[in-house]
Write an enzyme that holds these catalytic residues in place. Structure first.
Site, mmCIF file in Angstrom:
data_model
loop_
_atom_site.group_PDB
_atom_site.id
_atom_site.type_symbol
_atom_site.label_atom_id
_atom_site.label_comp_id
_atom_site.label_asym_id
_atom_site.label_seq_id
_atom_site.Cartn_x
_atom_site.Cartn_y
_atom_site.Cartn_z
ATOM 1 N N GLY A 147 7.545 90.644 41.863
ATOM 2 C CA GLY A 147 6.689 91.679 41.311
ATOM 3 C C GLY A 147 5.417 91.839 42.136
ATOM 4 O O GLY A 147 5.086 91.008 42.980
ATOM 5 N N CYS A 148 4.701 92.928 41.888
ATOM 6 C CA CYS A 148 3.505 93.225 42.691
ATOM 7 C C CYS A 148 2.357 92.268 42.379
ATOM 8 O O CYS A 148 1.754 91.689 43.291
ATOM 9 C CB CYS A 148 3.074 94.668 42.483
ATOM 10 S SG CYS A 148 2.880 95.163 40.750
ATOM 11 N N TYR A 149 2.056 92.073 41.095
ATOM 12 C CA TYR A 149 1.010 91.123 40.731
ATOM 13 C C TYR A 149 1.363 89.719 41.222
ATOM 14 O O TYR A 149 0.503 88.972 41.700
ATOM 15 C CB TYR A 149 0.845 91.063 39.213
ATOM 16 C CG TYR A 149 -0.011 92.130 38.594
ATOM 17 C CD1 TYR A 149 -1.324 92.341 39.006
ATOM 18 C CD2 TYR A 149 0.476 92.912 37.545
ATOM 19 C CE1 TYR A 149 -2.123 93.309 38.404
ATOM 20 C CE2 TYR A 149 -0.314 93.876 36.937
ATOM 21 C CZ TYR A 149 -1.612 94.070 37.376
ATOM 22 O OH TYR A 149 -2.405 95.020 36.775
ATOM 23 N N THR A 150 2.637 89.370 41.086
ATOM 24 C CA THR A 150 3.036 88.017 41.454
ATOM 25 C C THR A 150 2.954 87.789 42.953
ATOM 26 O O THR A 150 2.561 86.721 43.400
ATOM 27 C CB THR A 150 4.468 87.731 40.966
ATOM 28 O OG1 THR A 150 5.332 88.765 41.423
ATOM 29 C CG2 THR A 150 4.531 87.679 39.468
ATOM 30 N N ALA A 152 0.871 89.118 45.110
ATOM 31 C CA ALA A 152 -0.531 88.895 45.476
ATOM 32 C C ALA A 152 -1.028 87.533 45.003
ATOM 33 O O ALA A 152 -1.715 86.812 45.737
ATOM 34 C CB ALA A 152 -1.398 90.008 44.896
#
Length: 344
Positions: A147-150, A152
């Site tokens: 995922g995107c948050y993960t 980063a």
């Protein structure tokens, strides 16, 4: 490589097609959309006029699409990729899932956080955060794209976890995302009048990316991980900024922290280390596959604060997926991804 995109009309699917059309070793053979079947892609996204005017097919044509493909990118909401994965069982076609269906080694964790049954637990899927798990990706048939948050957050914390420098049961992640992370579907929360000139937290203590971050850090460290993850929606189109707070273990020095980051990432093309005291900025990664990372040490509190910035649709989704494809097929890992960030 003959490539098909399942779910091409969402933002991640559109971004995949942008990258694939510029890839020197990839050919786009099929794209699908259940809501826009039969429509040409440039009608849905007019900026593709003269670039991709392919007709959108349906998942009902999956057998035909699979027969023509070397790899399928699945850019569908969670719960849908498993059905595609089961149909590919026994074939030579590889699959990269941009959703959450194949991100967890323990399907019970997936079911607990996503509230749907996992119908393909026997899949030999790997977690596709390439910089950290490249060897797994090389031999994979199914990759669960992070995922995107993960992406980063894990990249910001990975050196600290792997080197054993911090208390892994006392981590706080404060992350902020542009509105495109909410997808293209209509939602009151993503309306301009609701998001402009405002910032808000959501999913406090309940966000589904929490166990994904914990799983990766646990694998890197070999220890149990417990963290607080709080996402925020900010009034910009693209970008993730993740600020991560971790308490250093007794005796850990600033030099050890510096060395942990440089040891892990010095040879990684898409990781740009800004060093101790640096300040990542989302606009400096916009439209690119780069992840900018910096860290600060607060001697007063004994904490290290790691900060990362990515483009949520590229490194946080489609770019990471293409990077995984490159590794799976033995291509130059940077092929199709040497994109200079768009500024201003």
């Amino acid at each position: 490589m003959k490539v098909s995109v399942i779910g091409a009309t969402g933002y991640a699917g559109e971004e995949l097609i942008r990258l694939i059309t510029c890839h020197p070793e990839a050919e786009l053979v099929a794209i699908t959309s259940e809501s826009q079947t039969g429509t040409s892609f440039d009608t849905v996204y007019p900026h593709f006029k003269g670039i991709c005017e392919q007709k959108l097919a349906s998942l009902q044509d999956l057998d035909e699409i699979t027969a023509a493909s070397d790899v399928l990118f699945v850019a569908l909401p969670h719960g849908h990729a498993m059905e595609v994965g089961k149909k590919l069982s026994g074939s030579s076609v590889k699959m990269i899932d941009l959703g959450a269906d194949y991100r967890f080694t323990d399907t019970n964790v997936y079911e607990k956080w996503y509230k749907v049954p996992h119908t393909h637990p026997q899949a030999q899927a790997v977690y596709g955060l390439t910089e950290l798990f490249r060897d797994d990706v090389k031999t994979a048939t199914i990759v669960g794209n992070p995922g995107c948050y993960t992406t980063a957050s894990i990249l910001a914390l990975a050196p600290l976890a792997q080197a054993g420098l911090v208390d892994l049961k006392n981590i706080v992640v404060d992350a902020k995302s542009g509105v495109s992370g909410a997808g293209r579907g209509l939602s009151l929360n993503a309306h301009y009048s609701e998001t402009a000139d405002s910032i808000k937290p959501y999913g406090i203590a309940t966000h589904r990316h929490t166990p994904e971050i914990e799983q990766a850090l646990q694998r890197l460290s070999g220890q149990d991980v417990l963290l607080n993850f709080t996402p925020h929606l900010v009034p910009m189109t693209r970008g993730i900024l993740s600020t991560c707070y971790a308490t250093m273990k007794s005796g850990v020095t600033a030099k050890q922290v510096d060395e942990a980051y440089y040891d892990l990432y010095s040879n990684e093309f898409f990781i740009r280390l800004l060093g101790r005291g640096g300040y990542p900025v989302t606009k400096n990664t916009r439209g690119s596959n780069y992840c900018d990372i910096a860290w600060h040490i607060d001697e007063r509190t004994g904490r290290v604060i790691a900060v990362s910035a990515i483009d949520n649709l590229v490194k946080g989704a489609a770019g990471q997926a293409v990077q995984n494809m490159n590794v799976m097929f033995g291509c130059d890992e940077t092929a199709g991804l040497k994109l200079v960030p768009v500024f201003p």
